[in-house]
Design an enzyme around this catalytic site. Structure first.
Site, PDB file in Angstrom:
ATOM      1  N   CYS A 113       0.798  -1.238   0.000  1.00 50.29           N
ATOM      2  CA  CYS A 113       0.000   0.000   0.000  1.00 50.29           C
ATOM      3  C   CYS A 113       0.830   1.289   0.000  1.00 50.29           C
ATOM      4  O   CYS A 113       0.625   2.147  -0.873  1.00 50.29           O
ATOM      5  CB  CYS A 113      -0.969   0.028   1.181  1.00 50.29           C
TER       6      CYS A 113
ATOM      7  N   ARG B  55       6.513 -10.909   6.140  1.00 47.03           N
ATOM      8  CA  ARG B  55       5.820 -10.777   7.418  1.00 47.03           C
ATOM      9  C   ARG B  55       6.339 -11.830   8.382  1.00 47.03           C
ATOM     10  O   ARG B  55       6.465 -13.003   8.020  1.00 47.03           O
ATOM     11  CB  ARG B  55       4.310 -10.946   7.244  1.00 47.03           C
TER      12      ARG B  55
ATOM     13  N   GLN C 205       2.005 -10.978  -3.175  1.00 49.43           N
ATOM     14  CA  GLN C 205       0.618 -10.531  -3.032  1.00 49.43           C
ATOM     15  C   GLN C 205       0.167  -9.883  -4.343  1.00 49.43           C
ATOM     16  O   GLN C 205       0.840  -8.999  -4.866  1.00 49.43           O
ATOM     17  CB  GLN C 205       0.531  -9.525  -1.885  1.00 49.43           C
TER      18      GLN C 205
ATOM     19  N   ASP D  41      -1.619  -7.534  -5.395  1.00 52.19           N
ATOM     20  CA  ASP D  41      -2.238  -6.342  -4.831  1.00 52.19           C
ATOM     21  C   ASP D  41      -2.677  -5.374  -5.921  1.00 52.19           C
ATOM     22  O   ASP D  41      -2.039  -5.274  -6.968  1.00 52.19           O
ATOM     23  CB  ASP D  41      -1.196  -5.622  -3.958  1.00 52.19           C
TER      24      ASP D  41
ATOM     25  N   HIS E 143      -4.455  -1.189  -6.000  1.00 54.03           N
ATOM     26  CA  HIS E 143      -5.064  -0.041  -5.322  1.00 54.03           C
ATOM     27  C   HIS E 143      -5.742   0.815  -6.380  1.00 54.03           C
ATOM     28  O   HIS E 143      -5.123   1.201  -7.371  1.00 54.03           O
ATOM     29  CB  HIS E 143      -4.006   0.751  -4.556  1.00 54.03           C
TER      30      HIS E 143
ATOM     31  N   LYS F 236     -13.820  -4.080   5.218  1.00 55.49           N
ATOM     32  CA  LYS F 236     -13.436  -4.895   4.059  1.00 55.49           C
ATOM     33  C   LYS F 236     -14.470  -5.977   3.782  1.00 55.49           C
ATOM     34  O   LYS F 236     -15.268  -6.345   4.647  1.00 55.49           O
ATOM     35  CB  LYS F 236     -12.066  -5.541   4.289  1.00 55.49           C
TER      36      LYS F 236
ATOM     37  N   HIS G 156      -8.493  -1.035  -1.754  1.00 57.35           N
ATOM     38  CA  HIS G 156      -7.448  -2.062  -1.757  1.00 57.35           C
ATOM     39  C   HIS G 156      -8.089  -3.355  -2.266  1.00 57.35           C
ATOM     40  O   HIS G 156      -9.187  -3.719  -1.838  1.00 57.35           O
ATOM     41  CB  HIS G 156      -6.919  -2.318  -0.346  1.00 57.35           C
TER      42      HIS G 156
END
Length: 639
Positions: free
Chosen positions: A337, A366, A384, A386, A388, A467, A513
């Site tokens: 992000c 992580r 990921q 991902d 946005h 979410k 997201h």
């Protein structure tokens, strides 16, 4: 003086009047004698209660039987008490720990001098069966703190005393008694031990008291319990099938990935596994290109102040990895992000430019405790998928609907059914109440306008916004949370993101997201188990295995291989000097979608002898027809 009445409302909306103080069991009996016999507990609102519970005011009541999930929870809770009672009867100097319900079963922790083994489980099961046959009534007893302490001091139960000391002042202490056995427990429990019928003890392990490695190690006995013996049998059949599909086992067998002590919790993709991963990314890229996404790439490591600015430092730093370069602190990114926020901030946008859809296959890190690592399903670094999406407020609902369409298309391709969950504001959230309310309302509006059934998961949203989570069901009907859509009014404010509106003024965008696979690595592991390693043709690392009947047919095999490769088909020739039957079995073990056995007849007729994985029949077809069929299957991403 007339008897005071209360009103009880049932799940079907019907209401009945009862005398104040009526028990749940009596209410069940008033509905039908068969329900009274099958009832195991009640549910008042969200609270589970014993059949002996008295109703003193108007209430909404459900009668629970073993046919319900909550009834099974009560059964498993009581099974844990029966286990504890059996252990107390069989062994000397036993101290009780805790005995909660877990998925499909229960466990109980004990301190005892005798080291339990798998052989002991048979003796414990036999004693449990005797306790069940005794049909012991299970009684709920309310006690004061002093009464409970006196009881457990007298019984030498130091762990129960520890639990009692941690119960908040003023909260009632409840004991449950069955025969000579007494436990400190919230309940509820079955009416008697005879309701426990189908159970099995499964294993013994060590466990720290209260999960703290500074505390004493106890012995933990696990078990499973079901309503019927048929359900118990099906459970073990499921476990057997799940073991065959274990992605860790198949990953090694099919040479897809590996792990090393040099990088614990961090997968190494072997050539065949990398092919699968590339195909997953290729599939996603195609869909994202069609949906007007732009792909970006951000650094793996960024300055610590960025994570403080984004809010991840306050909410997530315990799960992050840090380092120092040139006396400056950096962090490995746990999420993509903030990097995407910097990219958006790098350009000037007008309201006409929005939405801006920014996607990345971003490698994140992580921290996970070593005990939590689980093959590809729980790792310390993963990719990921991902994205946005920067939108105006008036674009929120339409854009989320488009994301829904994208997720649905991906999951239908793999044959996944899915359910949807709306997760709302957590305790450690940031931002104004009004923004959270607006965000949650927008997500609810989308879900309701699409007409999809969803559950609300209170307090499980991200710290920056609510979410929508998608839970897919694999071939064994296990649920996995993968895709997510998160609405965020906070990050644009944190990073001072703006666009120019129609009045030539700077306005904050809203960020959506979005991830579909979630973690590509975890999704890969789920796919291995879903397909039991037998991937669809388009995804398989080797799509065709060619097997010559003998070495004299090798030139024809090379000719066929070249024609397949020219059409983009992944093909291998097994030219080892081994027997034909051995090579056929090896191709089956490799779960290769198609096997071509080529000999004199095939070479003469310019054909291939085809066997599809999992089928026994062979079929001779022209090379051109086979290639055409393969190309079509790969293009359509089918089997």
């Amino acid at each position: 003086m007339s008897e005071k009445k209360i009103k009880v409302q049932f799940p079907d909306g019907q209401q009945r009047e009862y005398p104040q103080g009526v028990t749940v069991e009596s209410v069940a009996g008033s509905i039908s004698s068969s329900l009274r016999k099958k009832a195991v507990a009640g549910k008042l609102g969200k609270q589970l209660v014993d059949l002996s519970h008295k109703l003193n005011k108007d209430a909404e009541l459900s009668i629970l039987t073993l046919d319900s999930d909550e009834g099974l929870q009560v059964l498993r809770h009581t099974s844990a008490h029966v286990l504890a009672q059996a252990v107390k009867r069989l062994y000397q100097n036993v101290e009780l720990g805790m005995g909660p319900v877990v998925e499909d079963g229960f466990y109980y922790d004990f301190k005892l001098d005798h080291p339990l083994s798998s052989e002991d489980l048979q003796a414990i099961e036999k004693e449990m069966e005797y306790i069940i046959s005794e049909n012991l009534e299970i009684k709920r007893i309310e006690a004061t703190y002093d009464e409970a302490v006196k009881l457990f001091v007298g019984r030498g139960e130091s762990f129960k005393l520890d639990i009692a000391k941690n119960i908040p002042n003023g909260e009632k202490l409840t004991l449950y008694q069955q025969g000579e056995f007494v436990d400190l427990c919230r309940g509820p429990h079955l009416p008697s031990t005879s309701f426990v019928k189908s159970f099995k003890l499964t294993r013994v392990s060590g466990a720290y008291w209260r999960g703290d490695n500074q505390n004493e190690v106890l012995q933990r006995v696990y078990g499973v319990a079901f309503q019927k013996k048929k359900d118990l049998q099906e459970h073990f059949e499921f476990l057997e099938e799940a073991a065959k599909r274990d992605h860790r086992k198949l990953g090694k067998q099919l040479e897809l990935f590996m792990f090393s002590e040099e990088a614990p919790g961090m997968p190494f993709y072997l050539p065949k596994g990398q092919i699968v991963r590339n195909e997953l990314e290729k599939f996603s890229r195609e869909l994202q290109t069609e949906a007007d996404y732009d792909e970006v790439r951000t650094p793996f490591m960024m300055n610590q102040r960025l994570w403080e600015q984004s809010g991840h430092w306050d909410h997530y730093h315990e799960n992050m990895y840090f380092t120092e370069v040139d006396q400056t602190k950096f962090a490995m990114k746990p999420m993509n992000c903030p990097g995407h926020m910097l990219i958006f901030k790098n350009s000037l946008y007008s309201y006409r430019d929005l939405p801006i859809r920014m996607a990345e296959f971003g490698q994140v890190h992580r921290h996970e405790y070593s005990g939590a690592l689980n093959g590809m399903l729980r790792v310390r670094t993963f990719c990921q998928d991902d994205a946005h999406i920067y939108v105006r407020k008036d674009q929120i609902e339409s854009e989320i609907k488009q994301v829904f369409h994208l997720i649905d298309k991906v999951y239908r391709t793999f044959g996944f059914e899915y359910s949807v969950e709306l997760s709302t504001r957590p305790e450690d959230s940031m931002g104004d109440d009004s923004l959270w309310e607006a965000s949650e309302t927008a997500l609810k509006n989308v879900l309701e306008s699409i007409g999809i059934h969803y559950q609300v998961n209170e307090g499980d949203g991200a710290f920056y916004g609510p979410k929508i989570d998608f839970h897919i069901k694999d071939a064994l009907k296990r649920s996995h949370q993968c895709a997510t859509i998160q609405l965020d009014f906070q990050m644009p404010d944190k990073f001072d993101l703006t666009y120019i509106d129609e009045n030539n003024e700077k306005v904050r965008p809203v960020v959506i997201h979005r991830a579909i696979f979630g973690s590509i690595d975890r999704f890969f592991g789920i796919l291995i188990e879903h397909f039991a390693g037998a991937f669809p043709v388009w995804l398989a690392p080797v799509q065709v295995q060619i097997i010559p009947v003998s070495q004299v047919h090798l030139n024809y095999c090379l000719k066929v291989q070249k024609e397949l490769k020219n059409k983009g088909i992944r093909v291998k020739i097994d030219d080892r000097n081994e027997k034909l039957g051995y090579k056929v079995r090896e191709a089956q073990m490799g779960k290769i979608p198609y096997m071509l056995v080529l000999g004199d007849k095939e070479e003469k007729e310019n054909e291939v002898n085809v066997r599809k994985y999992g089928e026994q029949e062979f079929e001779n077809v022209a090379i051109e027809m086979f290639i055409k069929k393969m190309v079509q299957q790969i293009k359509e991403r089918g089997n």
